[in-house]
Design an enzyme around this catalytic site. Structure first.
Site, PDB file in Angstrom:
ATOM      1  N   LYS A 174       0.858  -1.187   0.000  1.00 29.46           N
ATOM      2  CA  LYS A 174       0.000   0.000   0.000  1.00 29.46           C
ATOM      3  C   LYS A 174       0.887   1.227   0.000  1.00 29.46           C
ATOM      4  CE  LYS A 174      -2.734   1.915   3.545  1.00 29.46           C
ATOM      5  NZ  LYS A 174      -3.985   1.892   4.257  1.00 29.46           N
TER       6      LYS A 174
HETATM    7  C1  5RP Z   1      -2.119   4.517   7.781  1.00 31.46           C
HETATM    8  C2  5RP Z   1      -3.050   3.646   7.059  1.00 31.46           C
HETATM    9  C3  5RP Z   1      -4.415   4.127   6.655  1.00 31.46           C
HETATM   10  O1  5RP Z   1      -5.311   3.087   6.744  1.00 31.46           O
HETATM   11  C4  5RP Z   1      -4.326   4.610   5.250  1.00 31.46           C
HETATM   12  O2  5RP Z   1      -3.602   5.788   5.223  1.00 31.46           O
HETATM   13  C5  5RP Z   1      -5.661   4.688   4.499  1.00 31.46           C
HETATM   14  O3  5RP Z   1      -6.393   5.713   4.886  1.00 31.46           O
HETATM   15  P1  5RP Z   1      -6.561   7.074   4.119  1.00 31.46           P
HETATM   16  O4  5RP Z   1      -7.215   6.745   2.781  1.00 31.46           O
HETATM   17  O5  5RP Z   1      -7.451   7.865   5.017  1.00 31.46           O
HETATM   18  O6  5RP Z   1      -5.194   7.673   3.903  1.00 31.46           O
HETATM   19  O7  5RP Z   1      -2.717   2.544   6.760  1.00 31.46           O
HETATM   20  O8  5RP Z   1      -0.960   3.798   8.099  1.00 31.46           O
END
Ligand code: 5RP
Length: 290
Positions: free
Chosen positions: A203
């Site tokens: 991610k």
């Molecule tokens: C932080 C995360 C959050 O879940 C991720 O940032 C997703 O959320 P957003 O779309 O609000 O940024 O993993 O470590």
């Protein structure tokens, strides 16, 4: 030892050339065992190869976050539209009905709050993850932050060692600390290091040159949404990320802080899975909001 005086930036990303060995719909998973593939197929739709993951793990580091005051009121109505939910153990056990029947990407690290931001020293017990029947475990990687880098690499490594014993995929979450650059060089480096250390999903954030980040990452990349944007811009972000090769989104604030979260998650879903343009997605959002 790295030859720091001879760091040559990669330039041949084979953009537009499909990655080899792609008979399975999840990138880089061709050679994984059945249990891994089954779990990945619960997250990534076998028909589209994409996933809309709903992230609401923010409270574990940010405490009270707008849109997450009441999981029962804010999040439960959204879950039916998500392909996967991403949350912490505490929220899962206390607030998510066992009948929800969605794959869970469990936030599996901890060790910090919003004050210091980066997690580096706590990993959930693998047996607890198994007890909760999770489909993936999410662990942060903070490259470029001297205080945290080695510890987060070790945490990710440990997570992969433990999870792969039970065919549980690991998602590497590329962290963005206060000092870290938000560009393709940083996200590309962090994403690749996640994958090299065994993460099955990465991610990261969308950025200029994102197609290179994806091309050089041998496993699927999903994007976080980041700070709340106007709905059309958030849909544009999803569209561009998918167009540049992302395998989906793991989105939080741009869904649950939307003026209409139920409409927004459906619009995001349509952009990710059905190829709606941002404008079409926005019209869908508006229609569903009437
Ligand atoms: C932080 C995360 C959050 O879940 C991720 O940032 C997703 O959320 P957003 O779309 O609000 O940024 O993993 O470590």
């Amino acid at each position: 030892m790295a030859d720091l005086d001879d760091l040559r930036e990669g330039s041949n990303f084979g953009l537009g050339v499909t990655a080899g060995q792609q008979s399975f719909h999840v990138k880089g998973a061709e050679n994984l065992p059945w249990g891994m593939k089954d779990r990945l197929s619960r997250i990534f739709n076998p028909k589209t190869g994409k996933a809309v993951m709903l992230a609401f793990d923010h409270g574990f580091i940010m405490g009270l976050t707008s849109g997450l005051e009441r999981i029962d009121l804010n999040i439960l109505p959204l879950i039916e539209y998500a392909d996967c939910i991403m949350c912490t153990r505490g929220i899962l056990l206390s607030s998510i009905p066992t009948t929800t029947n969605k794959p869970i990407c469990l936030r599996s690290d901890a060790g910090a709050s919003i004050l210091t931001e980066l997690n580096d020293n706590v990993l959930i017990d693998i047996e607890d993850a198994i007890r909760m029947n999770v489909s993936a475990m999410a662990v942060m990687l903070a490259i470029g932050d001297e205080a945290h880098e080695a510890k987060t690499v070790a945490n990710l490594y440990k997570a992969v060692d433990k999870a792969s014993r039970y065919n549980i995929p690991v998602m590497g979450v590329t962290a963005v600390g206060k000092q870290m650059a938000r560009d393709a060089r940083y996200f590309g480096l962090a994403s690749r290091i996640c994958a090299e250390n065994g993460a099955n999903i990465v991610k990261t954030y969308y950025c200029d040159g994102f197609e290179k980040v994806v091309a050089a990452c041998p496993v699927p990349v999903v994007i976080a949404g980041g700070k709340k944007l106007p709905e059309l811009e958030a849909l544009d972000l999803c569209y561009k990320a998918i167009g540049d090769g992302a395998a989906g989104v793991d989105m939080g604030r741009n869904v649950f802080q939307s003026e209409n979260p139920v409409a927004m998650i459906q619009a995001v879903h349509a952009v990710v899975h059905d190829g709606l343009t941002p404008q079409q997605g926005f019209e869908m959002f508006q229609d569903l909001s009437k």
